[in-house]
Scaffold this motif. Structure first.
Motif, PDB file in Angstrom:
ATOM      1  N   THR A   1       8.570 -15.151  43.631  1.00  0.00           N
ATOM      2  CA  THR A   1       8.588 -16.512  43.091  1.00  0.00           C
ATOM      3  C   THR A   1       9.121 -16.557  41.666  1.00  0.00           C
ATOM      4  O   THR A   1       9.277 -17.646  41.094  1.00  0.00           O
ATOM      5  CB  THR A   1       7.172 -17.126  43.108  1.00  0.00           C
ATOM      6  N   SER A   2       9.409 -15.392  41.089  1.00  0.00           N
ATOM      7  CA  SER A   2       9.827 -15.330  39.690  1.00  0.00           C
ATOM      8  C   SER A   2      11.150 -14.578  39.557  1.00  0.00           C
ATOM      9  O   SER A   2      11.214 -13.380  39.822  1.00  0.00           O
ATOM     10  CB  SER A   2       8.753 -14.629  38.857  1.00  0.00           C
ATOM     11  N   ASP A   3      12.188 -15.272  39.114  1.00  0.00           N
ATOM     12  CA  ASP A   3      13.478 -14.607  38.901  1.00  0.00           C
ATOM     13  C   ASP A   3      13.366 -13.512  37.856  1.00  0.00           C
ATOM     14  O   ASP A   3      13.995 -12.454  37.972  1.00  0.00           O
ATOM     15  CB  ASP A   3      14.541 -15.626  38.461  1.00  0.00           C
TER      16      ASP A   3
ATOM     17  N   LYS B   1      14.395  -9.665  38.402  1.00  0.00           N
ATOM     18  CA  LYS B   1      15.362  -9.002  37.527  1.00  0.00           C
ATOM     19  C   LYS B   1      14.763  -7.758  36.878  1.00  0.00           C
ATOM     20  O   LYS B   1      15.458  -6.751  36.698  1.00  0.00           O
ATOM     21  CB  LYS B   1      15.859  -9.974  36.456  1.00  0.00           C
ATOM     22  N   SER B   2      13.493  -7.810  36.534  1.00  0.00           N
ATOM     23  CA  SER B   2      12.833  -6.653  35.946  1.00  0.00           C
ATOM     24  C   SER B   2      12.774  -5.505  36.951  1.00  0.00           C
ATOM     25  O   SER B   2      13.031  -4.350  36.607  1.00  0.00           O
ATOM     26  CB  SER B   2      11.423  -7.030  35.495  1.00  0.00           C
ATOM     27  N   ALA B   3      12.464  -5.815  38.205  1.00  0.00           N
ATOM     28  CA  ALA B   3      12.440  -4.798  39.253  1.00  0.00           C
ATOM     29  C   ALA B   3      13.834  -4.218  39.456  1.00  0.00           C
ATOM     30  O   ALA B   3      14.013  -2.996  39.592  1.00  0.00           O
ATOM     31  CB  ALA B   3      11.903  -5.398  40.548  1.00  0.00           C
ATOM     32  N   ALA B   4      14.842  -5.093  39.468  1.00  0.00           N
ATOM     33  CA  ALA B   4      16.225  -4.630  39.638  1.00  0.00           C
ATOM     34  C   ALA B   4      16.628  -3.711  38.494  1.00  0.00           C
ATOM     35  O   ALA B   4      17.315  -2.701  38.698  1.00  0.00           O
ATOM     36  CB  ALA B   4      17.167  -5.827  39.716  1.00  0.00           C
TER      37      ALA B   4
ATOM     38  N   ASP C   1      22.345  -8.527  32.972  1.00  0.00           N
ATOM     39  CA  ASP C   1      22.152  -7.266  32.252  1.00  0.00           C
ATOM     40  C   ASP C   1      23.479  -6.493  32.217  1.00  0.00           C
ATOM     41  O   ASP C   1      23.966  -6.038  33.242  1.00  0.00           O
ATOM     42  CB  ASP C   1      21.076  -6.434  32.959  1.00  0.00           C
ATOM     43  N   SER C   2      24.040  -6.344  31.034  1.00  0.00           N
ATOM     44  CA  SER C   2      25.345  -5.697  30.872  1.00  0.00           C
ATOM     45  C   SER C   2      25.236  -4.217  30.500  1.00  0.00           C
ATOM     46  O   SER C   2      26.217  -3.609  30.066  1.00  0.00           O
ATOM     47  CB  SER C   2      26.161  -6.428  29.805  1.00  0.00           C
TER      48      SER C   2
END
Length: 462
Positions: free
Chosen positions: A26-28, A32-35, A83-84
């Protein structure tokens, strides 16, 4: 690509369920943190940015194609998350591997390179163009032009003399698999052609996309249920009559995403809609078990999946997400499958750090997402890349759709890019009359010497 024995992870990682990555769908920001955690573990396998190593190459046992697939994944990772961190190594790798002819046929790979190998690098370049990745300097190979170069070479390799068309798996006659036409090579061609059509608006690319898909159906590689089958031999009288019915997830993804791109390009053509629907339905049936993606051809077999096959299903996840963007009528069929898969992925990313895996402890991702929270002991580039692609796939609703040249894409093309395959390797020198005459004289001298020698042997025996 060359299939090789499976890389078992038990040598330096032991079965564990120590941590796992909890993913709040439910949280982008949580996604993103997991990715980010998974991407860090993936890039730790890369050695091409080390002093003395070759940019763009992965260490053994990973083949060159998988490196191209990894950098294509990292471009989408940047586009989907912002994230770059890995953009610089990605840019360096893609440019270093372009080769002298700017077509992803570098001298250190050309002789063993297959059409599918080249295709994964071309698709990475196409992703760079579509996602507005940093453009190279004007005197360097441009992303769009690189994809066009490979497309043009594919056109020249189309071979109607056997099986009514299609490309062979391998480019050169001396490589195993030359006498085999398969869905992955022609899927790469189809995928690149469809995306070039959408990006440029040039209908020549669209015509080839239609031609390739129709050929796949006509030859039986895509059957009436839209199952994408592996391929068939074309040597002698075979003529693609004995089809290898193995089904691999990335083949389904190649054609699904390409078909969705054509649906988008044609503003909702009924023909392409039916094809997309067929591929989505087939994929949901074949490649998901209880809502979790798997690789049915090998995941539960005694032999297990080999190193190449361990990286296939992540591509399907990413391409399903892009399909949902470009063909929105598929969204409600695709996204629930991706979300239930990602929940399983997080549980399987629980392996410890070790001599091979240098990411954070408790974040090595296993291969079989069907195993729940019990780490399956398999780990490597493929497993980590699968997990990353799956996790970013659920960001599709908030991520930018692929750009085109008219809505923000800035990469420059070259419709004449590419080169002749025969110019890339040493060819046998034509035999001339002088060569034949010289060979005749040499033969006469050798025979004369043999006769003289035999005379002396005979004389000594007397």
């Amino acid at each position: 690509m060359r299939f090789s024995p499976v890389l078992a992870g038990a040598s330096s990682l032991f079965f564990s369920s120590a941590a796992a990555i909890d993913i709040d769908l439910t949280s982008d920001s949580a996604i993103k943190s997991a990715a980010s955690t998974i991407a860090y573990g993936l890039v730790k396998y890369y050695t091409g940015n080390n002093t003395g190593d070759v940019p763009g190459n992965l260490p053994d046992p990973y083949y060159w194609w998988e490196a191209g697939a990894m950098f294509g994944t990292l471009i989408d990772y940047w586009a989907f998350t912002g994230d770059s961190s890995y953009n610089d190594i990605t840019f360096q790798a893609l440019q270093h591997q372009t080769g002298d002819d700017a077509d992803f046929m570098p001298s250190n790979q050309t002789k063993s390179e297959g059409n599918d190998d080249q295709g994964f690098w071309a698709m990475a370049a196409m992703t760079a163009a579509e996602m507005n990745f940093t453009n190279p300097a004007s005197d360097q190979p441009q992303w769009l032009a690189l994809a066009q170069a490979v497309y043009n070479e594919y056109v020249n390799r189309w071979e109607p003399g056997t099986c009514g068309g299609g490309m062979r798996w391998q480019i050169y006659t001396f490589n195993n698999g030359y006498n085999y036409k398969n869905s992955v090579s022609n899927g790469c061609f189809f995928n690149v052609a469809s995306r070039l059509a959408r990006y440029t608006g040039n209908e020549t690319y669209a015509d080839w996309a239609e031609k390739i898909f129709s050929w796949e159906q006509g030859v039986g590689f895509i059957n009436s249920q839209y199952n994408v089958l592996d391929g068939a031999g074309n040597a002698g009288t075979d003529n693609c009559t004995q089809i290898n019915g193995a089904q691999f997830s990335y083949n389904a993804g190649l054609f699904m995403y390409g078909a969705a791109t054509m649906y988008n390009h044609t503003n909702g053509s009924d023909t392409w809609k039916a094809r997309v629907e067929g591929l989505v339905n087939s994929t949901a049936t074949i490649f998901f078990q209880d809502g979790v993606m798997w690789e049915p051809s090998c995941e539960k077999t005694e032999a297990k999946c080999n190193v190449d096959q361990q990286s296939f299903k992540g591509h399907l996840a990413r391409w399903m997400s892009l399909t949902a963007q470009l063909a929105p009528f598929t969204h409600d069929s695709i996204m629930p499958l991706l979300k239930s898969t990602v929940t399983a992925v997080g549980k399987q990313c629980s392996g410890p750090a070790g001599t091979e895996y240098k990411g954070a402890d408790g974040t090595a991702c296993g291969f079989s997402w069907l195993q729940g929270s019990t780490f399956d002991g398999e780990y490597g580039v493929g497993e980590q890349m699968n997990a990353l692609q799956a996790v970013i796939s659920v960001l599709g609703d908030s991520a930018p759709a692929p750009y085109t040249s008219v809505n923000g894409g800035s990469s420059q093309g070259n419709v004449n890019a590419g080169a002749n395959d025969d110019d890339k390797i040493d060819q046998p020198k034509p035999i001339t009359t002088a060569d034949k005459a010289g060979a005749g004289i040499l033969t006469a001298l050798v025979l004369g010497g043999l006769v003289s020698g035999m005379f002396f042997v005979w004389a000594d025996e007397k």
